[in-house]
Scaffold this motif. Sequence first.
Motif, PDB file in Angstrom:
ATOM      1  N   ALA A  87      -3.557  11.474   4.214  1.00 18.20           N
ATOM      2  CA  ALA A  87      -2.317  10.867   3.714  1.00 18.20           C
ATOM      3  C   ALA A  87      -2.610   9.915   2.565  1.00 18.20           C
ATOM      4  O   ALA A  87      -1.834   9.829   1.594  1.00 18.20           O
ATOM      5  CB  ALA A  87      -1.599  10.135   4.842  1.00 18.20           C
ATOM      6  N   GLY A  88      -3.736   9.190   2.642  1.00 20.60           N
ATOM      7  CA  GLY A  88      -4.105   8.305   1.546  1.00 20.60           C
ATOM      8  C   GLY A  88      -4.388   9.067   0.269  1.00 20.60           C
ATOM      9  O   GLY A  88      -4.000   8.649  -0.829  1.00 20.60           O
ATOM     10  N   VAL A  89      -5.073  10.206   0.398  1.00 21.03           N
ATOM     11  CA  VAL A  89      -5.372  11.026  -0.785  1.00 21.03           C
ATOM     12  C   VAL A  89      -4.083  11.506  -1.438  1.00 21.03           C
ATOM     13  O   VAL A  89      -3.914  11.447  -2.669  1.00 21.03           O
ATOM     14  CB  VAL A  89      -6.257  12.223  -0.381  1.00 21.03           C
ATOM     15  N   VAL A  90      -3.119  11.967  -0.621  1.00 18.68           N
ATOM     16  CA  VAL A  90      -1.864  12.489  -1.175  1.00 18.68           C
ATOM     17  C   VAL A  90      -0.989  11.355  -1.709  1.00 18.68           C
ATOM     18  O   VAL A  90      -0.367  11.477  -2.767  1.00 18.68           O
ATOM     19  CB  VAL A  90      -1.118  13.303  -0.098  1.00 18.68           C
ATOM     20  N   PHE A  91      -0.936  10.238  -0.989  1.00 22.18           N
ATOM     21  CA  PHE A  91      -0.061   9.127  -1.376  1.00 22.18           C
ATOM     22  C   PHE A  91      -0.441   8.586  -2.750  1.00 22.18           C
ATOM     23  O   PHE A  91       0.418   8.407  -3.621  1.00 22.18           O
ATOM     24  CB  PHE A  91      -0.163   8.019  -0.322  1.00 22.18           C
ATOM     25  N   PHE A  92      -1.724   8.329  -2.958  1.00 21.85           N
ATOM     26  CA  PHE A  92      -2.151   7.704  -4.201  1.00 21.85           C
ATOM     27  C   PHE A  92      -2.426   8.718  -5.310  1.00 21.85           C
ATOM     28  O   PHE A  92      -2.603   8.319  -6.466  1.00 21.85           O
ATOM     29  CB  PHE A  92      -3.393   6.860  -3.956  1.00 21.85           C
ATOM     30  N   GLY A  93      -2.487  10.001  -4.976  1.00 15.61           N
ATOM     31  CA  GLY A  93      -2.725  11.002  -6.001  1.00 15.61           C
ATOM     32  C   GLY A  93      -4.038  10.765  -6.714  1.00 15.61           C
ATOM     33  O   GLY A  93      -5.085  10.576  -6.103  1.00 15.61           O
ATOM     34  N   GLY A  94      -4.017  10.739  -8.037  1.00 21.05           N
ATOM     35  CA  GLY A  94      -5.236  10.524  -8.811  1.00 21.05           C
ATOM     36  C   GLY A  94      -5.573   9.067  -9.033  1.00 21.05           C
ATOM     37  O   GLY A  94      -6.604   8.761  -9.649  1.00 21.05           O
ATOM     38  N   ALA A  95      -4.716   8.145  -8.557  1.00 23.91           N
ATOM     39  CA  ALA A  95      -4.979   6.715  -8.794  1.00 23.91           C
ATOM     40  C   ALA A  95      -6.167   6.254  -7.975  1.00 23.91           C
ATOM     41  O   ALA A  95      -6.326   6.635  -6.823  1.00 23.91           O
ATOM     42  CB  ALA A  95      -3.744   5.892  -8.432  1.00 23.91           C
ATOM     43  N   SER A  96      -7.013   5.429  -8.564  1.00 23.38           N
ATOM     44  CA  SER A  96      -8.181   4.913  -7.855  1.00 23.38           C
ATOM     45  C   SER A  96      -8.320   3.420  -8.128  1.00 23.38           C
ATOM     46  O   SER A  96      -7.863   2.914  -9.155  1.00 23.38           O
ATOM     47  CB  SER A  96      -9.459   5.639  -8.295  1.00 23.38           C
ATOM     48  N   GLY A  97      -8.949   2.733  -7.183  1.00 22.81           N
ATOM     49  CA  GLY A  97      -9.213   1.312  -7.357  1.00 22.81           C
ATOM     50  C   GLY A  97      -7.992   0.421  -7.272  1.00 22.81           C
ATOM     51  O   GLY A  97      -8.019  -0.714  -7.744  1.00 22.81           O
ATOM     52  N   LEU A  98      -6.889   0.897  -6.694  1.00 16.99           N
ATOM     53  CA  LEU A  98      -5.688   0.070  -6.584  1.00 16.99           C
ATOM     54  C   LEU A  98      -5.876  -1.006  -5.524  1.00 16.99           C
ATOM     55  O   LEU A  98      -6.426  -0.749  -4.452  1.00 16.99           O
ATOM     56  CB  LEU A  98      -4.479   0.938  -6.213  1.00 16.99           C
ATOM     57  N   ALA A  99      -5.384  -2.200  -5.800  1.00 16.71           N
ATOM     58  CA  ALA A  99      -5.399  -3.293  -4.827  1.00 16.71           C
ATOM     59  C   ALA A  99      -4.001  -3.441  -4.247  1.00 16.71           C
ATOM     60  O   ALA A  99      -3.003  -3.158  -4.926  1.00 16.71           O
ATOM     61  CB  ALA A  99      -5.839  -4.595  -5.489  1.00 16.71           C
ATOM     62  N   PRO A 100      -3.883  -3.877  -2.992  1.00 20.65           N
ATOM     63  CA  PRO A 100      -2.548  -4.117  -2.419  1.00 20.65           C
ATOM     64  C   PRO A 100      -1.769  -5.101  -3.277  1.00 20.65           C
ATOM     65  O   PRO A 100      -2.287  -6.153  -3.669  1.00 20.65           O
ATOM     66  CB  PRO A 100      -2.861  -4.705  -1.036  1.00 20.65           C
ATOM     67  N   PRO A 101      -0.514  -4.795  -3.622  1.00 19.61           N
ATOM     68  CA  PRO A 101       0.253  -5.637  -4.548  1.00 19.61           C
ATOM     69  C   PRO A 101       0.715  -6.932  -3.879  1.00 19.61           C
ATOM     70  O   PRO A 101       0.895  -7.010  -2.669  1.00 19.61           O
ATOM     71  CB  PRO A 101       1.452  -4.753  -4.895  1.00 19.61           C
ATOM     72  N   SER A 102       0.922  -7.963  -4.678  1.00 21.51           N
ATOM     73  CA  SER A 102       1.439  -9.236  -4.184  1.00 21.51           C
ATOM     74  C   SER A 102       2.960  -9.263  -4.194  1.00 21.51           C
ATOM     75  O   SER A 102       3.572 -10.163  -3.626  1.00 21.51           O
ATOM     76  CB  SER A 102       0.902 -10.388  -5.038  1.00 21.51           C
ATOM     77  N   ALA A 103       3.588  -8.295  -4.858  1.00 14.52           N
ATOM     78  CA  ALA A 103       5.048  -8.189  -4.913  1.00 14.52           C
ATOM     79  C   ALA A 103       5.427  -6.733  -4.666  1.00 14.52           C
ATOM     80  O   ALA A 103       4.601  -5.823  -4.832  1.00 14.52           O
ATOM     81  CB  ALA A 103       5.559  -8.662  -6.276  1.00 14.52           C
ATOM     82  N   PRO A 104       6.682  -6.482  -4.239  1.00  5.95           N
ATOM     83  CA  PRO A 104       7.101  -5.100  -3.994  1.00  5.95           C
ATOM     84  C   PRO A 104       6.920  -4.198  -5.212  1.00  5.95           C
ATOM     85  O   PRO A 104       7.056  -4.635  -6.353  1.00  5.95           O
ATOM     86  CB  PRO A 104       8.586  -5.252  -3.626  1.00  5.95           C
ATOM     87  N   VAL A 105       6.604  -2.945  -4.963  1.00  8.39           N
ATOM     88  CA  VAL A 105       6.406  -1.949  -6.020  1.00  8.39           C
ATOM     89  C   VAL A 105       7.345  -0.779  -5.743  1.00  8.39           C
ATOM     90  O   VAL A 105       7.058   0.075  -4.899  1.00  8.39           O
ATOM     91  CB  VAL A 105       4.945  -1.453  -6.060  1.00  8.39           C
ATOM     92  N   PRO A 106       8.513  -0.703  -6.413  1.00  2.86           N
ATOM     93  CA  PRO A 106       9.492   0.341  -6.112  1.00  2.86           C
ATOM     94  C   PRO A 106       8.943   1.757  -6.266  1.00  2.86           C
ATOM     95  O   PRO A 106       9.421   2.686  -5.604  1.00  2.86           O
ATOM     96  CB  PRO A 106      10.619   0.066  -7.118  1.00  2.86           C
ATOM     97  N   GLU A 107       7.945   1.933  -7.140  1.00  5.27           N
ATOM     98  CA  GLU A 107       7.394   3.276  -7.339  1.00  5.27           C
ATOM     99  C   GLU A 107       6.782   3.846  -6.065  1.00  5.27           C
ATOM    100  O   GLU A 107       6.613   5.065  -5.928  1.00  5.27           O
ATOM    101  CB  GLU A 107       6.325   3.250  -8.437  1.00  5.27           C
ATOM    102  N   TYR A 108       6.457   2.982  -5.113  1.00  7.99           N
ATOM    103  CA  TYR A 108       5.859   3.464  -3.872  1.00  7.99           C
ATOM    104  C   TYR A 108       6.797   4.382  -3.102  1.00  7.99           C
ATOM    105  O   TYR A 108       6.342   5.186  -2.285  1.00  7.99           O
ATOM    106  CB  TYR A 108       5.451   2.278  -2.994  1.00  7.99           C
ATOM    107  N   ALA A 109       8.116   4.235  -3.308  1.00 10.06           N
ATOM    108  CA  ALA A 109       9.048   5.127  -2.614  1.00 10.06           C
ATOM    109  C   ALA A 109       8.813   6.575  -3.016  1.00 10.06           C
ATOM    110  O   ALA A 109       8.835   7.484  -2.178  1.00 10.06           O
ATOM    111  CB  ALA A 109      10.493   4.715  -2.902  1.00 10.06           C
ATOM    112  N   GLY A 110       8.576   6.799  -4.312  1.00  6.28           N
ATOM    113  CA  GLY A 110       8.279   8.157  -4.755  1.00  6.28           C
ATOM    114  C   GLY A 110       6.941   8.638  -4.236  1.00  6.28           C
ATOM    115  O   GLY A 110       6.784   9.805  -3.857  1.00  6.28           O
ATOM    116  N   TRP A 111       5.952   7.752  -4.218  1.00  5.27           N
ATOM    117  CA  TRP A 111       4.648   8.123  -3.666  1.00  5.27           C
ATOM    118  C   TRP A 111       4.777   8.460  -2.172  1.00  5.27           C
ATOM    119  O   TRP A 111       4.157   9.404  -1.689  1.00  5.27           O
ATOM    120  CB  TRP A 111       3.667   6.971  -3.835  1.00  5.27           C
TER     121      TRP A 111
END
Length: 520
Positions: A433-457
């Motif tokens: 699920a992590g591989v599919v959720f983040f797609g090709g993104a790497s090295g992401l840190a948990p955000p300090s504020a909401p990220v609306p794009e996560y709904a699409g992910w």
Amino acid sequence: MPFAVRSRRARRHQARHRRHQWPALMAVLLATFMDLVDVTIVGVALREIQTELGASYAAGQWFTAGYALTFALLLVAGGRLGDVHGRRRVFMLGVAGFTVASALAAAAPSPGLLIAARAAQGACGGVMVPQVMSIIATEFRAGPQRTLALSLYGIVLGAGQAGGPVLGGLLLSGDLPLGWRLIFLVNLPVGAIALAGAWRWMRESRADRPPRLDVPGTLLVTLGALLLAYPLVQGRELGWPAWTVVSMAAAVPVLYAFARLQRHRARRGLAVLVPPSLFRIRSYTAGLALLFVLFCGVSGYFIVLTWTLQFGLGWSPLKVALTGLAWPAGIACTAQLTNRFGQPRARALVMLGTPIMAAGTVGLAWSWAANGAALAPRHLVPWLVGAGIGMGLTIPILSNLVLGELPAADAGAASGVLNSVIQLGNAMGVALAGVVFFGGASGLAPPSAPVPEYAGWGARALLFSAAAFALAALLAPLLPRRVAGTGPYAPPPGRRSGPGSEPRNNPGNDGDYRLISTRR
């Protein structure tokens, strides 16, 4: 010794056993509840844990997958240890270890130490949990008492799975001083009570012919699982270096060597972790594959729920937990009817339930993608209930159905392998699920504020779960039509029906148990 004296002693012993068997059951069920809550409670606390410890997404996956992985790898071995060394003794060791590991998790100052503590919890759970059904079978021989004991066990399973997230949400919503550490600290009094109850009221038992432990097989399958799981979790975050591909490729020959070792040991009459003869039965092999992909989808759904709603949209843990209750509410709509009336038509219900799960998850993904940052509980609850209804048609009878064509003598070993496969599916589902959720993104840190794009992910990752449920539906026709001993070919009342005559999650028949001590 005069017969009358022996008779009086026997009656006193039986009376003492009747007084102690129900308190012993309560101790066992309390430990079971503790284990189930600890599995589900971490999900709603994930954001708080990662924020305070500065943990990456991969570390967050290991908080869940590490537990499931060690639990799966020790389930079969844990059952063997109880058969050999005594189920009461091994159960108490498992409870004590689980309680100590919970204290270490609560005190963990870094992500690495928390992962290690969670892995230790899973290992102790893998030693503790296999003893539960064996102890029930020992303390409650047959008839209405065992039926009631198994019913209470089923109630505890449902309460633990549904209540864990709510308890976690309540603990985290109160702004209490210790924060997320409370979700582990609550295990300390619970574990102490379960341990004291087992010491005081439980009798010791072990198998008449205890099997030996297959140490080489255990080591090989553990190595193979780690070679596969570790790069799946860490690879995305590190940008998929070459060693991750090498590690996953190396898992194939290691697992092949494990299969060859099991066949070799079986031919020589030595103890095996997984009897090779089980895999000659098509329905069992297909059933294991079905369970693996099904629970990949389920565990993937839960981790995606946390990432999207908490990290992406900023929902509170309690809001996530209460919204997520729609899934077990859907299960409750059909599970009891399925369990009571579905055995003669078990395969048909699985073939119906798995597509409903897939459809409900697709609807959930559509709702997430369509509403984005405006997503609210009302957009999710109908689809969660629908997916839960499909699961309620499937899960209550699926294990018995997968085991339906096996000889009674293989039921214990087959059940252990089946439960291990379920837990491996949980671990792999979190990783994939992590591989599919983040797609090709790497090295992401948990955000300090909401990220609306996560709904699409999240919508994209939910389609992974839906695909897993659809694949399970394609495998369902390979299962037997009904649970053994049901339907038009069921034996007359009072006649044993072979492999279907005992509860399938019972590690063996009554004759497999021997009380070796009545000292408390």
